[in-house]
Design a protein around this motif. Structure first.
Motif, PDB file in Angstrom:
ATOM      1  N   THR A 160       0.847  -1.183   0.000  1.00 51.34           N
ATOM      2  CA  THR A 160       0.000   0.000   0.000  1.00 51.34           C
ATOM      3  C   THR A 160       0.884   1.235   0.000  1.00 51.34           C
ATOM      4  O   THR A 160       1.976   1.228   0.573  1.00 51.34           O
ATOM      5  CB  THR A 160      -0.925   0.046   1.241  1.00 51.34           C
ATOM      6  N   LEU A 161       0.428   2.294  -0.614  1.00 51.09           N
ATOM      7  CA  LEU A 161       1.234   3.502  -0.745  1.00 51.09           C
ATOM      8  C   LEU A 161       1.135   4.381   0.502  1.00 51.09           C
ATOM      9  O   LEU A 161       2.127   4.868   1.015  1.00 51.09           O
ATOM     10  CB  LEU A 161       0.788   4.297  -1.981  1.00 51.09           C
ATOM     11  N   ILE A 162      -0.064   4.600   0.970  1.00 53.78           N
ATOM     12  CA  ILE A 162      -0.289   5.337   2.213  1.00 53.78           C
ATOM     13  C   ILE A 162      -0.853   4.351   3.215  1.00 53.78           C
ATOM     14  O   ILE A 162      -1.919   3.780   3.002  1.00 53.78           O
ATOM     15  CB  ILE A 162      -1.285   6.497   2.027  1.00 53.78           C
ATOM     16  N   GLU A 163      -0.149   4.106   4.287  1.00 52.68           N
ATOM     17  CA  GLU A 163      -0.589   3.103   5.250  1.00 52.68           C
ATOM     18  C   GLU A 163      -0.258   3.565   6.659  1.00 52.68           C
ATOM     19  O   GLU A 163       0.568   4.458   6.858  1.00 52.68           O
ATOM     20  CB  GLU A 163       0.095   1.769   4.962  1.00 52.68           C
ATOM     21  N   PRO A 164      -0.891   2.978   7.673  1.00 49.82           N
ATOM     22  CA  PRO A 164      -0.605   3.386   9.048  1.00 49.82           C
ATOM     23  C   PRO A 164       0.797   2.960   9.467  1.00 49.82           C
ATOM     24  O   PRO A 164       1.321   1.957   8.983  1.00 49.82           O
ATOM     25  CB  PRO A 164      -1.670   2.627   9.855  1.00 49.82           C
ATOM     26  N   SER A 165       1.367   3.728  10.378  1.00 47.04           N
ATOM     27  CA  SER A 165       2.655   3.346  10.937  1.00 47.04           C
ATOM     28  C   SER A 165       2.478   2.102  11.793  1.00 47.04           C
ATOM     29  O   SER A 165       1.361   1.706  12.140  1.00 47.04           O
ATOM     30  CB  SER A 165       3.215   4.484  11.792  1.00 47.04           C
ATOM     31  N   ARG A 166       3.591   1.498  12.153  1.00 48.31           N
ATOM     32  CA  ARG A 166       3.537   0.305  13.005  1.00 48.31           C
ATOM     33  C   ARG A 166       2.872   0.619  14.341  1.00 48.31           C
ATOM     34  O   ARG A 166       2.107  -0.189  14.873  1.00 48.31           O
ATOM     35  CB  ARG A 166       4.964  -0.217  13.231  1.00 48.31           C
ATOM     36  N   VAL A 167       3.134   1.797  14.880  1.00 51.13           N
ATOM     37  CA  VAL A 167       2.543   2.188  16.164  1.00 51.13           C
ATOM     38  C   VAL A 167       1.022   2.267  16.052  1.00 51.13           C
ATOM     39  O   VAL A 167       0.290   1.771  16.916  1.00 51.13           O
ATOM     40  CB  VAL A 167       3.126   3.536  16.634  1.00 51.13           C
ATOM     41  N   ILE A 168       0.530   2.888  14.988  1.00 50.99           N
ATOM     42  CA  ILE A 168      -0.917   3.011  14.810  1.00 50.99           C
ATOM     43  C   ILE A 168      -1.549   1.652  14.553  1.00 50.99           C
ATOM     44  O   ILE A 168      -2.624   1.334  15.094  1.00 50.99           O
ATOM     45  CB  ILE A 168      -1.236   3.984  13.662  1.00 50.99           C
ATOM     46  N   GLN A 173      -4.921  -2.800  16.636  1.00 51.57           N
ATOM     47  CA  GLN A 173      -5.079  -4.208  16.991  1.00 51.57           C
ATOM     48  C   GLN A 173      -5.370  -4.379  18.474  1.00 51.57           C
ATOM     49  O   GLN A 173      -6.201  -5.213  18.870  1.00 51.57           O
ATOM     50  CB  GLN A 173      -3.818  -4.988  16.596  1.00 51.57           C
ATOM     51  N   ARG A 174      -4.705  -3.597  19.313  1.00 55.94           N
ATOM     52  CA  ARG A 174      -4.942  -3.681  20.760  1.00 55.94           C
ATOM     53  C   ARG A 174      -6.343  -3.187  21.121  1.00 55.94           C
ATOM     54  O   ARG A 174      -6.980  -3.739  22.031  1.00 55.94           O
ATOM     55  CB  ARG A 174      -3.873  -2.874  21.502  1.00 55.94           C
ATOM     56  N   PHE A 175      -6.811  -2.152  20.399  1.00 59.17           N
ATOM     57  CA  PHE A 175      -8.176  -1.685  20.643  1.00 59.17           C
ATOM     58  C   PHE A 175      -9.180  -2.773  20.274  1.00 59.17           C
ATOM     59  O   PHE A 175     -10.132  -3.038  21.022  1.00 59.17           O
ATOM     60  CB  PHE A 175      -8.450  -0.422  19.822  1.00 59.17           C
ATOM     61  N   ILE A 176      -8.970  -3.416  19.135  1.00 61.19           N
ATOM     62  CA  ILE A 176      -9.875  -4.483  18.695  1.00 61.19           C
ATOM     63  C   ILE A 176      -9.862  -5.632  19.692  1.00 61.19           C
ATOM     64  O   ILE A 176     -10.918  -6.178  20.052  1.00 61.19           O
ATOM     65  CB  ILE A 176      -9.477  -4.962  17.286  1.00 61.19           C
ATOM     66  N   GLN A 177      -8.670  -6.007  20.172  1.00 64.51           N
ATOM     67  CA  GLN A 177      -8.588  -7.100  21.154  1.00 64.51           C
ATOM     68  C   GLN A 177      -9.280  -6.724  22.458  1.00 64.51           C
ATOM     69  O   GLN A 177      -9.878  -7.578  23.115  1.00 64.51           O
ATOM     70  CB  GLN A 177      -7.125  -7.448  21.424  1.00 64.51           C
ATOM     71  N   MET A 285      -6.204   8.369  11.297  1.00 63.15           N
ATOM     72  CA  MET A 285      -5.603   7.159  10.729  1.00 63.15           C
ATOM     73  C   MET A 285      -5.915   5.949  11.589  1.00 63.15           C
ATOM     74  O   MET A 285      -6.090   4.838  11.068  1.00 63.15           O
ATOM     75  CB  MET A 285      -4.089   7.350  10.591  1.00 63.15           C
ATOM     76  N   LEU A 286      -5.999   6.127  12.891  1.00 60.66           N
ATOM     77  CA  LEU A 286      -6.368   5.029  13.785  1.00 60.66           C
ATOM     78  C   LEU A 286      -7.788   4.563  13.492  1.00 60.66           C
ATOM     79  O   LEU A 286      -8.065   3.357  13.425  1.00 60.66           O
ATOM     80  CB  LEU A 286      -6.238   5.479  15.247  1.00 60.66           C
ATOM     81  N   ASP A 287      -8.704   5.510  13.300  1.00 62.87           N
ATOM     82  CA  ASP A 287     -10.083   5.180  12.933  1.00 62.87           C
ATOM     83  C   ASP A 287     -10.120   4.388  11.627  1.00 62.87           C
ATOM     84  O   ASP A 287     -10.827   3.385  11.507  1.00 62.87           O
ATOM     85  CB  ASP A 287     -10.910   6.460  12.768  1.00 62.87           C
ATOM     86  N   SER A 291     -11.277   0.404  11.206  1.00 54.22           N
ATOM     87  CA  SER A 291     -12.356   0.114  10.257  1.00 54.22           C
ATOM     88  C   SER A 291     -11.887  -0.819   9.146  1.00 54.22           C
ATOM     89  O   SER A 291     -12.630  -1.691   8.696  1.00 54.22           O
ATOM     90  CB  SER A 291     -12.896   1.411   9.658  1.00 54.22           C
ATOM     91  N   ALA A 292     -10.653  -0.635   8.698  1.00 56.71           N
ATOM     92  CA  ALA A 292     -10.124  -1.479   7.626  1.00 56.71           C
ATOM     93  C   ALA A 292      -9.939  -2.918   8.067  1.00 56.71           C
ATOM     94  O   ALA A 292      -9.896  -3.830   7.238  1.00 56.71           O
ATOM     95  CB  ALA A 292      -8.804  -0.911   7.128  1.00 56.71           C
TER      96      ALA A 292
END
Length: 339
Positions: A160-168, A173-177, A285-287, A291-292
């Protein structure tokens, strides 16, 4: 064609077609009031092998603080050229940006977009000027199968060209868990400033909350998913009503939003540690990332934020056959009159 993700949708595609380097203040989209500066777009340069995007600060430095837009091309002429109003001009002037008069390249109405080809775009928007700007192209109808292919139409060497950083990504993932689990629906429910915007379209894309709730409930039942992640700018009065009306088998389906910072919760500790908490761009970006990663996504028709999420889902292979726009195929059961 390699896969890619672009957060500025068709506008970025158009700039690449006419061989211009996009210049935007503080982000890849035109956020002129962002309070903090994101990192340089290294990923874009690395993926494409050349510099095609610069930060506003770099642009200002190169122009020695004489930031002038030589030509402003308007894709749409109606209802007003480029969707540029006095407020936009004031914000640009406050940043020290000046520009020449708007140039409408053809007669084009947002309510009735004309089918255009790539050659139409290159013939009408190419320029030898040093700095150009292209006015709102969100409703442009340009070879959509080509533009909207997985990864987009621009060849590059990344997933992907524009993607979230590893931190985001880890924070998402932690929010989803913590709050959602493996199966959840993500809903982008755009409301702020959307009533007038949607009613300028034909048909309108602004749905009364009871009608929206019916559409959401039907999709939740079809997908058999018990929880919804809500990404929204709606007022609490609207989200409260929506929460009371979205049901599955007679029970209310919880609408989960990201809570305010709480030191007892550790899902967002990385953002706090990196001093990224509270940054509007990081939160956006977190949102998008949460969602993605959802099982099913319901998007807001007419929203670039939604299109960013859909592109991420296509690029990451997380898209579902159940993905759809809110109340897709329907029209609002009530529409207010014009001013």
């Amino acid at each position: 064609m390699d896969r890619r993700e672009a957060s500025s949708d068709d506008e970025e595609d158009t700039r690449h077609l006419i061989h211009q380097t996009p210049k935007s203040p503080r982000s890849s989209t035109f956020q002129i009031d962002s309070p903090r500066r994101p990192p340089p777009p290294r990923n874009v340069k690395r993926c494409l092998g050349r510099e095609v995007a610069v930060t506003f600060e770099d642009f200002a430095e190169r122009k020695k603080n004489r930031m002038h837009i030589d030509t402003v091309f308007c894709y749409f002429s109606l209802p007003q050229p480029c969707y540029v109003d006095d407020e936009h001009v004031k914000k640009l002037k406050a940043l020290g940006v000046t520009m020449n008069e708007l140039k409408t390249v053809w007669t084009e109405d947002v309510k009735k977009p004309t089918d255009r080809t790539i050659h139409d775009v290159t013939d009408n928007f190419s320029s030898n000027d040093d700095v150009i700007a292209i006015g709102d192209v969100f409703f442009a109808d340009v070879e959509k199968d080509w533009v909207m292919q997985p990864g987009g139409p621009i060849a590059h060497k990344c997933q992907t060209l524009i993607e979230p950083s590893r931190v985001i990504l880890l924070t998402a993932q932690r929010f989803i868990q913590t709050f959602l689990g493996e199966r959840f629906v993500a809903l982008h429910f755009r409301r702020h400033g959307f009533l007038k915007f949607c009613n300028a379209k034909n048909p309108s894309c602004f749905f009364p909350i009871p009608q929206a709730a019916e559409c959401i409930s039907r999709l939740v039942e079809r997908a058999n998913v018990p929880v919804i992640y809500l990404s929204t700018d709606a007022a609490e009065s609207e989200t409260g009503l929506l929460q009371s009306l979205v049901t599955l088998y007679g029970k209310t389906v919880p609408l989960v939003t990201r809570p305010a910072r709480n030191s007892a919760e550790k899902w967002d500790a990385l953002l706090y540690r990196k001093k990224l908490d509270g940054d509007p761009q990081v939160e956006a970006m977190l949102d998008k990332t949460i969602s993605a990663l959802s099982s099913v996504f319901i998007g807001a028709p007419g929203s670039t934020f939604t299109e960013d999420i859909l592109r991420l889902r296509r690029g990451w292979g997380t898209a579902s056959v159940c993905d759809e726009y809110l109340c897709e195929g329907e029209v609002p059961n009530f529409i207010a009159g014009d001013e």
